[in-house]
Design a protein around this motif. Sequence first.
Motif, short mmCIF file in Angstrom:
data_model
loop_
_atom_site.label_atom_id
_atom_site.label_comp_id
_atom_site.label_asym_id
_atom_site.label_seq_id
_atom_site.Cartn_x
_atom_site.Cartn_y
_atom_site.Cartn_z
N ARG A 66 -18.23 16.65 -40.06
CA ARG A 66 -19.35 16.03 -40.78
C ARG A 66 -19.89 16.96 -41.87
O ARG A 66 -20.24 18.11 -41.61
N GLY A 67 -19.92 16.45 -43.11
CA GLY A 67 -20.47 17.19 -44.23
C GLY A 67 -19.58 18.29 -44.78
O GLY A 67 -19.99 19.02 -45.69
N LYS A 68 -18.35 18.41 -44.26
CA LYS A 68 -17.48 19.51 -44.67
C LYS A 68 -16.43 19.08 -45.70
O LYS A 68 -16.11 17.91 -45.83
N ARG A 69 -15.90 20.08 -46.40
CA ARG A 69 -14.77 19.88 -47.30
C ARG A 69 -13.50 20.17 -46.51
O ARG A 69 -13.32 21.27 -46.00
N ILE A 70 -12.64 19.18 -46.43
CA ILE A 70 -11.48 19.24 -45.53
C ILE A 70 -10.18 19.28 -46.32
O ILE A 70 -10.01 18.55 -47.32
N THR A 71 -9.22 20.09 -45.86
CA THR A 71 -7.84 20.02 -46.33
C THR A 71 -6.98 19.53 -45.18
O THR A 71 -6.94 20.14 -44.11
N ASP A 72 -6.31 18.39 -45.39
CA ASP A 72 -5.37 17.82 -44.41
C ASP A 72 -3.98 18.26 -44.84
O ASP A 72 -3.43 17.75 -45.81
N ALA A 75 0.08 16.04 -44.61
CA ALA A 75 -0.71 14.85 -44.32
C ALA A 75 0.10 13.68 -43.79
O ALA A 75 -0.42 12.87 -43.02
N GLY A 76 1.36 13.53 -44.20
CA GLY A 76 2.15 12.39 -43.74
C GLY A 76 1.51 11.08 -44.15
O GLY A 76 1.34 10.79 -45.33
N SER A 77 1.12 10.28 -43.19
CA SER A 77 0.49 8.98 -43.46
C SER A 77 -0.95 9.12 -43.93
O SER A 77 -1.56 8.14 -44.37
N GLY A 78 -1.52 10.32 -43.78
CA GLY A 78 -2.93 10.53 -44.11
C GLY A 78 -3.87 10.22 -42.98
O GLY A 78 -5.09 10.24 -43.15
N VAL A 79 -3.34 9.98 -41.78
CA VAL A 79 -4.18 9.53 -40.67
C VAL A 79 -5.27 10.54 -40.30
O VAL A 79 -6.40 10.16 -39.99
N VAL A 80 -4.96 11.84 -40.37
CA VAL A 80 -5.95 12.85 -40.01
C VAL A 80 -7.07 12.89 -41.04
O VAL A 80 -8.26 12.93 -40.70
N GLY A 81 -6.71 12.87 -42.32
CA GLY A 81 -7.71 12.87 -43.36
C GLY A 81 -8.57 11.62 -43.34
O GLY A 81 -9.78 11.67 -43.59
N ASN A 90 -17.39 15.38 -46.04
CA ASN A 90 -17.89 15.26 -47.40
C ASN A 90 -16.77 14.90 -48.37
O ASN A 90 -16.93 14.05 -49.25
N GLU A 91 -15.61 15.54 -48.20
CA GLU A 91 -14.43 15.24 -49.02
C GLU A 91 -13.18 15.69 -48.28
O GLU A 91 -13.22 16.60 -47.45
N VAL A 92 -12.07 15.04 -48.59
CA VAL A 92 -10.79 15.38 -47.98
C VAL A 92 -9.74 15.48 -49.08
O VAL A 92 -9.63 14.59 -49.94
N THR A 93 -8.95 16.54 -49.04
CA THR A 93 -7.75 16.66 -49.87
C THR A 93 -6.55 16.67 -48.93
O THR A 93 -6.42 17.56 -48.08
#
Length: 208
Positions: A66-72, A75-81, A90-93
Amino acid sequence: MADIRDFILQNLRLEPAPGLPEIQLYRAHAGSRLSRLGETPPYWAYHWAGGTVLARYILDHPETVRGKRITDLGAGSGVVGIAAMKAGANEVTAIDVDPYATAATHLNAEANGVTLAAVQGELTAPPDADLILGGDVFYDGALATKMTALFTDCIAAGIEVLVGDMGRKPLPFDLLEPLAEYEVPDFGQPQLLKAKVFRFKGKGSQTP
């Protein structure tokens, strides 16, 4: 990229993700004929235990992102992001070397009503992020060595790292702290498998 998007839309089905009914993904089926894509395995079109358990953990513990900048990463399908965005990141790359994975991540994010950045490429240095999520990124020895070095640099840079995996041999278990275990589906396996979420501790650190 438009041709790749069209291929996914025409040949895959939008269905609930195995073990993650909150998330819809474009998934392969018997008629997808993914062999047409060449020699690169279409990892992005299937479910994998490490990504599934990491996404499950995030949805169950939204405070993790919650509220964090995330790097997945990977990623594959993107399911984690996607799970991270649903849980309040806050955002996901989302980063993957496969252009089909990048396109699939965009489409899957749209299908789930979230917005994230999907980037084709490799992560070779600590990113501008608060947390890295890596599902199934230790599946062979060479990659495990590379990921261990990268994650060690990330920890030194003050970036938290969480890993999802079914317990593969290349995992650096001495650098990992188990956080949770789930029974989840894995591609090619008829039964549920136990997979864990780990916190990457980094060399020289100690578990509190």
